[in-house]
Design an enzyme around this catalytic site. Structure first.
Site, PDB file in Angstrom:
ATOM      1  NE  ARG A 224      -3.924  -2.989   7.386  1.00  0.00           N
ATOM      2  CZ  ARG A 224      -4.511  -3.148   6.217  1.00  0.00           C
ATOM      3  NH1 ARG A 224      -4.490  -4.334   5.630  1.00  0.00           N
ATOM      4  NH2 ARG A 224      -5.126  -2.151   5.616  1.00  0.00           N
ATOM      5  CG  HIS A 272      -0.089  -5.858   1.340  1.00  0.00           C
ATOM      6  ND1 HIS A 272       0.096  -5.096   2.470  1.00  0.00           N
ATOM      7  CD2 HIS A 272      -1.434  -5.885   1.122  1.00  0.00           C
ATOM      8  CE1 HIS A 272      -1.085  -4.675   2.920  1.00  0.00           C
ATOM      9  NE2 HIS A 272      -2.024  -5.149   2.112  1.00  0.00           N
TER      10      HIS A 272
END
Length: 309
Positions: A224, A272
């Protein structure tokens, strides 16, 4: 008949409907599957945190929520969610993460950028050290971290790992706790970050801890964005304490065009894409969990809300 609500962005339905129906049939589950059920009739929810469903108190018969994402930080704080929440542990997602992490560790280890990007007529001789002479640290030894650790060990890297709680993994040096974190970082030529985001892991890689890494180390973050202090990372790169950073996750996504990561020559930004849930394999995981729920068996991958994952 079990009523199952698919609660995710509309575009996901076309990808998941057929695999879910096939998986339910294979598991012997007699299910009504829809994106639109009366709340009073719903038994299970297949859920993405960015869906319109945010108030779970309106589902009186709800037995469990099956998260479509590996990350649950956007769900566990919802005080209306009283039933078990199961995170997604998808074999397809794990395979994708192993491939992405292994590829970028090898890229940094072999110094591939200087040859791929340096097509300027300069003969840059010199082979990289063998993997057996380099160490890879992995922060986070859950399902994904362990899968990456095994793949990197198979390539003969010395693999170290750190987790908040004690783990034992064959051929991997495992650390835990605050002292273990420093030991893991200080011995890592390449650091792979795969931690979940919790109150305890937010900004875990700050300026002090980045300095624990050996000079010239590289960082690969597929966990993250908020696990790393952006400014501290840029400072460590600009001072050449760290050689490179490959980042797949960010505090704000998509990463704004004006963010300094885009312009820094030592940073590689990927959008991502390290791993994603695959509808076919994820549907099998969901079907198995609902089968378990209906047969009174323990659910798989239930989130420990006190730990945050």
């Amino acid at each position: 008949m079990i009523n199952i609500l698919f609660a995710a962005v509309h575009e996901s339905w076309k990808d998941y409907e057929r695999p879910l129906r096939s998986a339910f049939a294979a598991a012997g589950i007699d299910a009504n599957l829809s994106t639109d059920y009366p709340a009073s009739e719903v038994d299970y929810i297949i859920y993405a945190p960015n869906s319109e469903v945010q108030d779970f108190s309106v589902f009186p018969k709800l037995k469990a929520v099956m998260n479509l994402w590996a990350g649950v930080e956007n769900v566990i704080g919802n005080e209306t969610l009283k039933v078990p929440l199961c995170r997604m542990v998808d074999p397809g997602l794990s395979e994708g993460m192993v491939e992405w992490v292994t590829g970028h560790v090898l890229r940094h280890h072999l110094g591939m950028d200087r040859h791929i990007l340096g097509q300027d007529g300069v003969w840059r001789a010199g082979a990289a050290a063998l993997a057996r002479h380099k160490a890879v640290g992995i922060l986070g030894l859950g399902t994904l971290g362990q899968a990456c650790a095994r793949a990197l060990r198979a390539l003969h890297f010395n693999v170290h790992g750190w987790s908040r709680t004690e783990k034992h993994i064959a051929d991997v040096t495992c650390h835990f706790g605050s002292d273990g974190l420093r030991a893991c970082l200080s011995g890592s030529d390449h650091l792979v970050v795969l931690l979940p985001l919790t109150d305890q892991t937010r900004d875990i890689l700050n300026a002090e801890r980045l300095a624990w890494l050996p000079k010239g180390a590289s960082i690969i973050n597929a966990g993250r964005g908020s696990l790393i202090d952006d400014e501290a990372l840029l400072a460590a790169l600009d001072s050449a304490h760290l050689s490179q950073a490959t980042l797949d996750v960010f505090r704000t996504e998509p990463l704004p065009p004006e963010h300094p990561f885009w312009a820094n020559p030592r940073v590689t930004v990927t959008p991502h894409i390290a791993a994603e849930t695959r509808p076919d394999t994820a549907s099998e995981v969901i079907a198995e969990n609902i089968r378990r729920g209906e047969n009174g068996e323990p659910l798989l991958h239930v989130v420990d809300r006190s730990a945050g994952y």
